[in-house]
Design a protein around this motif. Structure first.
Motif, PDB file in Angstrom:
ATOM      1  N   TYR A  46       0.848  -1.185   0.000  1.00 47.21           N
ATOM      2  CA  TYR A  46       0.000   0.000   0.000  1.00 47.21           C
ATOM      3  C   TYR A  46       0.893   1.247   0.000  1.00 47.21           C
ATOM      4  N   ASP A  47       0.635   2.148  -0.932  1.00 48.77           N
ATOM      5  CA  ASP A  47       1.311   3.444  -0.945  1.00 48.77           C
ATOM      6  C   ASP A  47       0.624   4.361   0.053  1.00 48.77           C
ATOM      7  N   ILE A  48       1.398   4.911   0.967  1.00 48.00           N
ATOM      8  CA  ILE A  48       0.859   5.619   2.124  1.00 48.00           C
ATOM      9  C   ILE A  48       1.126   7.118   2.004  1.00 48.00           C
ATOM     10  N   PHE A  94      11.708  12.692   4.225  1.00 47.24           N
ATOM     11  CA  PHE A  94      11.373  11.282   4.389  1.00 47.24           C
ATOM     12  C   PHE A  94       9.935  10.991   3.969  1.00 47.24           C
ATOM     13  N   SER A  95       9.290  11.957   3.341  1.00 45.98           N
ATOM     14  CA  SER A  95       7.855  11.813   3.108  1.00 45.98           C
ATOM     15  C   SER A  95       7.509  11.097   1.808  1.00 45.98           C
ATOM     16  N   SER A  96       8.493  10.758   0.989  1.00 50.72           N
ATOM     17  CA  SER A  96       8.203  10.055  -0.264  1.00 50.72           C
ATOM     18  C   SER A  96       8.370   8.551  -0.095  1.00 50.72           C
ATOM     19  N   ASP A  97       7.653   7.812  -0.881  1.00 50.88           N
ATOM     20  CA  ASP A  97       7.753   6.343  -0.901  1.00 50.88           C
ATOM     21  C   ASP A  97       7.422   5.716   0.448  1.00 50.88           C
ATOM     22  N   LEU A  98       6.398   6.219   1.127  1.00 53.19           N
ATOM     23  CA  LEU A  98       5.938   5.574   2.358  1.00 53.19           C
ATOM     24  C   LEU A  98       5.104   4.360   1.965  1.00 53.19           C
ATOM     25  N   THR A  99       5.379   3.236   2.585  1.00 56.41           N
ATOM     26  CA  THR A  99       4.704   1.993   2.202  1.00 56.41           C
ATOM     27  C   THR A  99       4.252   1.209   3.416  1.00 56.41           C
ATOM     28  N   LEU A 100       3.266   0.369   3.199  1.00 58.03           N
ATOM     29  CA  LEU A 100       2.792  -0.578   4.203  1.00 58.03           C
ATOM     30  C   LEU A 100       2.531  -1.899   3.488  1.00 58.03           C
ATOM     31  N   ILE A 101       3.177  -2.966   3.938  1.00 60.15           N
ATOM     32  CA  ILE A 101       2.982  -4.298   3.382  1.00 60.15           C
ATOM     33  C   ILE A 101       2.080  -5.075   4.338  1.00 60.15           C
ATOM     34  N   LEU A 102       0.995  -5.632   3.847  1.00 56.30           N
ATOM     35  CA  LEU A 102       0.057  -6.401   4.659  1.00 56.30           C
ATOM     36  C   LEU A 102       0.019  -7.842   4.164  1.00 56.30           C
ATOM     37  N   TYR A 112       5.556  -1.712   8.125  1.00 56.76           N
ATOM     38  CA  TYR A 112       5.408  -0.317   7.711  1.00 56.76           C
ATOM     39  C   TYR A 112       6.780   0.339   7.551  1.00 56.76           C
ATOM     40  N   ASP A 113       6.889   1.148   6.519  1.00 58.40           N
ATOM     41  CA  ASP A 113       8.078   1.963   6.273  1.00 58.40           C
ATOM     42  C   ASP A 113       7.582   3.377   6.013  1.00 58.40           C
ATOM     43  N   PHE A 114       7.522   4.158   7.112  1.00 62.90           N
ATOM     44  CA  PHE A 114       7.002   5.518   7.045  1.00 62.90           C
ATOM     45  C   PHE A 114       8.130   6.537   7.036  1.00 62.90           C
ATOM     46  N   GLY A 115       9.244   6.212   6.402  1.00 64.53           N
ATOM     47  CA  GLY A 115      10.364   7.141   6.290  1.00 64.53           C
ATOM     48  C   GLY A 115      11.097   7.311   7.593  1.00 64.53           C
ATOM     49  N   MET A 116      10.572   8.113   8.492  1.00 68.43           N
ATOM     50  CA  MET A 116      11.198   8.353   9.789  1.00 68.43           C
ATOM     51  C   MET A 116      10.940   7.215  10.757  1.00 68.43           C
ATOM     52  N   ARG A 162      11.046   1.210  15.317  1.00 65.81           N
ATOM     53  CA  ARG A 162      12.050   2.179  15.730  1.00 65.81           C
ATOM     54  C   ARG A 162      11.919   3.425  14.876  1.00 65.81           C
ATOM     55  N   GLU A 163      12.407   4.545  15.439  1.00 64.39           N
ATOM     56  CA  GLU A 163      12.496   5.761  14.643  1.00 64.39           C
ATOM     57  C   GLU A 163      13.904   5.850  14.097  1.00 64.39           C
ATOM     58  N   ASN A 164      14.027   6.301  12.865  1.00 69.77           N
ATOM     59  CA  ASN A 164      15.290   6.224  12.144  1.00 69.77           C
ATOM     60  C   ASN A 164      16.202   7.411  12.372  1.00 69.77           C
ATOM     61  N   GLY A 165      15.793   8.376  13.209  1.00 72.37           N
ATOM     62  CA  GLY A 165      16.687   9.496  13.499  1.00 72.37           C
ATOM     63  C   GLY A 165      17.856   9.050  14.353  1.00 72.37           C
ATOM     64  N   GLU A 166      17.543   8.427  15.505  1.00 71.74           N
ATOM     65  CA  GLU A 166      18.581   7.900  16.382  1.00 71.74           C
ATOM     66  C   GLU A 166      18.486   6.393  16.517  1.00 71.74           C
TER      67      GLU A 166
END
Length: 965
Positions: free
Chosen positions: A827-829, A841-849, A860-864, A889-893
């Protein structure tokens, strides 16, 4: 006689074969002297170092002839040290081509380890590898944070190791330096933290150590043909197995690494070497074998130069205390807490020390990796036949009196000049001349040269200002017998610098960091990040922090503040706010280092006005509090004697009144505050004499603006007032969820104004005994009119205003809801919160179900943010609103989140459309559309379940220990 004949028949062929292997070829230049072969074999039985071997057997013929015939790596080569020969050798790549071990001795352990790579390749392959990897090796904007963080961890490791060592004895430094170099290399080139500094028994570190010990054995370096018979030599069998294990482990770690920097960007400043290699492999530009070989060479070479040079630095600076003191004075004079490339590149003495270390201790001192492709004359003087291998010796060129004067063997940083510009000019000039070749020269010079210099400067910057050291008196200086050049087995005695140096200056309002730390009792050269953060905090917050820091109840430093604390600091200093914690930190630190951290006049005016209002409100509240105590103590009689006698009886109720005043939870108690039942007439008579107190929202705002002012009310039992607790709720770090984001609306002061609990003067606790003791009808209406008792439960519904239970159902044009459709797929989110807060980080957000009856798993891959979600119940209708749980996890730290609070809602609206929310950063509302071209099963539920189980307590603790504090 027969025995002798048999022995001769057997030994003669062996002797002939040995002679054929080791004799000097007749086509080599006869004018050049030959160095006896036993000199190359001294490492088999002698403990002589490279410097001793070179001075005794090589220096005189090389300085006289400029080149000699020398046995190296199983064959005779021409060894060169004269500058004009070296310049010709490095400049003419087509004549003297690179020929690595994969060409020269492809059957050996070394060739299997290194393969065909960017360093040893030639021609089209080299140009291909360079076009792919060069941008990641030579970029000018390397992130200095991994270098600084790892250097500080190295300091802590050395000091801890010293504390565990007997007094007067040194610490063996090379294992720690190797762990440091691997850690920095991984974060800077391979987008992975190998955690070598956190775990001494790290597998990749142990394998790398074992491989180096097996490769550099003199017997197999000088007679590589022995590697053709590993079946007869068990140690070589183990060496080959270790190389295969190393390759498999490295590729597995890289493939499964957390994706902190997404390769989706398709290039940019954040691209690392590994991103470029993976992209080239995916596009078919290189093969799997080429990818693996270049991955291995990046791992090995990108940490080896720094490892060797740091060993040399510790020794040389340890024996030269005057040089160490000069370095420390120059570094402390910068007053910089967090060094960057611009910081260290402006320090002349630090630059000269690094250059001089490279001159006297070139990490790769000698190498035979060139082959003559056609008959030629080296430097127009020495005839070199086609097929001859050529070697170069940097140690000889760097210590020749003809090149560097009579004091060439002495460590003199001043020889490089007095300014950075002058030193850099001399560096380039000597490299072109062939007298200074630590990184080779011309077209095939080391592409990682700039990174090595930057890493060395930042490491020395942190080490020198944090510790003082000297070489263990029992250590005897020794260099290895061949190959690399650095002190072997060096032991250092460390001592932490206890005084606090003048390190940096902060903006107006924060003051000098060093002064703040001294006044606060912190006497460390390298304060923690929390201490440093407080250096530019508002004075009230800073004072409160240091009180906590010095408290004997706290055995450890205060935890790193939550993300919105840093956001508040940005607002306080008039900087663009950011809800991304890492970005907010860096924005504050960058402005601090650039002396731009100043409170704007508008903010200062607001804070000054708030302070005046708070002072006035506090003064008024104290006066009213004093008056209420006097009235409560007066009793029915209006004499001074009666007040004194009745004060103990009414004093029991005063703590409740105090809480309401001091924490701003309700208006000040009126002069006719409630008294015991026997004084009810006085209470009724004075009910209308209510004196207005300060607005509760003003007290609340002032209390939060200056947290230290509540210390004067320590006698107030805050636990007795429910409304006081509402204002003074303690915030604690929660492992299961990041701090509230924009999805959680802030509590407004109007909410408190609407609360009926503030209209009364008596708490619920006080009214119940009154009702029992006064059953008269005249008193009952007064109790019923109190709205606080009945309407207090409405406060419990407040969390529902912060989190919606589910997305609203879609509008239907017909009476029937749309069909559910397929569930499995990609799913494109779209997520407004992420698009607003992290646009990059707002492009190519995806959710695989993936359906796993009766539940649904999702990745889920929501960028951040990235991770796994789980729906215990699958949908059966488009009207279903399904609760979900997530871990990720959040990808900042890279901070992990899991637990009962990690939840949300997912709704399937039919025709491939979904919508819902997850409390990743507040309430992150999202909606998505299923890709039509995606297969029905993109990822298995089993793999998602395994990843889900990886987000657990044990993993969290391991990551927490390794995270920079």
């Amino acid at each position: 006689m027969t025995l002798i004949t048999s022995a001769f028949i057997v030994l003669a062929p062996l002797a002939a074969l040995l002679w054929w292997k080791i004799h000097v070829p007749s086509n080599l230049p006869r004018a050049l002297p030959s160095i006896p072969i036993y000199v190359s074999l001294l490492g088999l039985w002698s403990k002589l170092g490279q410097d001793e071997i070179y001075d005794r057997w090589l220096r005189k013929p090389l300085e006289e002839h400029g080149a000699v015939r020398y046995w190296f790596a199983g064959q005779w080569s021409v060894l060169v040290t004269r500058p004009q020969y070296l310049t010709d050798l490095f400049r003419n790549e087509d004549v003297y081509a690179k020929a690595g071990n994969h060409k020269k001795i492809p059957w050996t352990v070394t060739a299997n380890l290194l393969g065909d790579n960017i360093i040893s390749s030639h021609g089209e392959n080299w140009r291909l590898y360079t076009s792919i990897m060069k941008p990641g090796l030579t970029k000018r904007n390397f992130d200095c944070r991994p270098l600084v963080n790892s250097s500080r961890k190295l300091v802590k490791l050395f000091l801890h190791a010293q504390s565990q060592t007997a007094t007067g004895q040194g610490v063996l430094i090379n294992p720690y330096i190797l762990r440091f170099a691997i850690s920095v290399m991984g974060e800077s080139f391979l987008d992975i933290d190998f955690r070598c500094l956190d775990y001494p028994k790290n597998q990749i570190f142990e394998i790398q150590t074992a491989i180096k010990q097996s490769i550099f054995k003199p017997l197999f370096l000088n007679f590589p043909f022995l590697d053709e018979y590993p079946a007869f030599i068990p140690s070589r069998q183990r060496a080959f197995a270790m190389v295969r294990q190393f390759e498999s482990l490295l590729c597995e770690l890289i493939h499964n690494r957390p994706r902190h920097r997404l390769e989706k960007s398709n290039g940019g400043d954040n691209d690392q070497v590994i991103h470029m290699l993976e992209r080239a492999l995916k596009e078919g530009r290189i093969t799997e074998r080429q990818y693996r070989d270049n991955l291995k060479i990046t791992f090995i070479v990108a940490h080896e130069n720094t490892q060797l040079l740091l060993n040399s630095m510790f020794y040389q600076v340890g024996v030269s205390q005057d040089i160490q003191d000069k370095l420390r004075d120059e570094i402390n004079a910068t007053k910089i807490m967090n060094p960057t490339g611009d910081t260290v590149n402006k320090l002349p003495y630090l630059t000269s020390v690094i250059y001089e270390l490279l001159r006297l201790f070139p990490p790769i001192s000698q190498l035979a990796n060139r082959i003559c492709t056609t008959n030629s004359r080296l430097g127009d003087e020495v005839p070199i036949p086609r097929g001859t291998y050529l070697a170069w010796n940097a140690f000889g060129a760097h210590t020749s009196p003809a090149n560097w004067g009579p004091r060439a063997r002495e460590f003199i940083p001043e020889r490089w000049g007095s300014t950075v510009e002058e030193m850099q000019l001399k560096f380039r000039r000597e490299t072109i001349r062939g007298t200074f070749i630590p990184f080779n020269a011309h077209t095939r010079k080391c592409l990682g040269q700039a990174f090595v210099l930057l890493q060395m400067k930042i490491a020395v910057f942190e080490l020198v200002r944090s510790m003082r050291w000297k070489v263990d008196p029992e250590y005897k200086f020794k260099l290895p017998g061949g190959g690399v050049l650095a002190p072997v087995g060096c032991k250092i005695i460390f001592k932490e610098i206890q005084r606090l140096e003048e390190m940096t200056e902060t903006a107006a309002g924060a003051g000098d960091v060093s002064v703040i730390f001294r006044q606060s009792g912190i006497a460390r050269l390298n304060p923690t990040e929390q201490e440093f953060s407080m250096a530019f905090a508002p004075p009230a917050v800073r004072a409160n922090f240091f009180v906590q820091w010095r408290s004997p109840k706290n055995g450890a430093p205060v935890k790193d503040p939550v993300g919105h604390w840093y956001e508040a600091q940005l607002i306080h200093y008039g900087l663009p706010p950011s809800k991304d914690k890492a970005r907010a930190k860096m924005r504050l630190l960058e402005n601090l280092n650039n002396s731009n951290l100043k409170v704007p006049a508008s903010v200062a005016t607001i804070e000054s006005e708030l302070k005046k209002e708070f002072t006035a409100a506090e003064r008024k509240a104290k006066a009213q509090h004093k008056a209420s105590l006097a009235v409560s103590a007066s009793g029915p009689a209006k004499s001074a004697q009666s007040k004194k006698r009745k004060e103990p009886e009414s004093g029991a109720h005063s703590p409740i009144v105090n809480v309401n005043i001091n924490f701003g939870a309700s208006p000040s108690p009126p002069p006719g505050a409630p008294t015991p039942a026997k004084k009810r007439k006085l209470q009724t008579a004075r009910r209308g004499d209510k004196a207005p107190g300060p607005p509760p929202e003003l007290l609340h705002a002032a209390f939060q603006q200056n947290t230290s002012n509540h210390d004067s009310f320590d006698h107030v039992p805050a636990a007795e007032s429910p409304k006081a607790r509402q204002f003074a709720t303690k915030q604690t770090a929660r492992r299961s969820r990041p701090f509230p984001g924009p999805g959680f609306p802030p509590v407004s002061h109007s909410d408190f104004q609407k609360s009926p609990a503030k209209k009364g003067t008596q708490p619920k606790k006080e009214q119940k005994p009154t009702e029992k003791k006064e059953p008269k009808p005249k008193r009952e209406p007064a109790v019923k009119k109190e709205p606080a008792v009945k309407k207090d439960p409405k406060i419990k519904i407040e969390p529902n205003t912060k989190r919606k239970t589910a997305a609203p159902p879609p509008s239907a044009t017909t009476g029937q809801p749309p069909s559910l459709g397929l569930i499995n797929g990609i799913y494109d989110i779209s997520c407004p919160t992420i698009e607003q807060e992290w646009p990059t980080f707002s492009s190519d957000l995806t959710l695989i179900l993936t359906l796993d009856t009766p539940s649904v798993w999702g990745a889920y891959d929501f960028g951040m943010f990235c991770g796994i979600l789980h729906l215990p119940q699958r949908p059966y209708s488009t009207l279903d609103e399904l609760e979900l749980r997530w871990r990720g996890r959040e990808n900042g730290e890279g901070e992990m989140s899991f637990g009962e609070d990690c939840g949300g809602v997912l709704c399937f609206r039919g025709n491939g459309r979904i919508e819902g929310w997850m409390n990743l950063y507040g309430e992150c509302w999202f909606e998505g559309i299923r890709r039509e071209e995606a297969g029905t099963l993109v990822r298995t539920a089993r793999s998602m379940r395994e990843e889900w189980e990886g987000y657990c307590e044990d993993e969290y603790e391991q990551e927490r220990v390794g995270r920079w504090r």
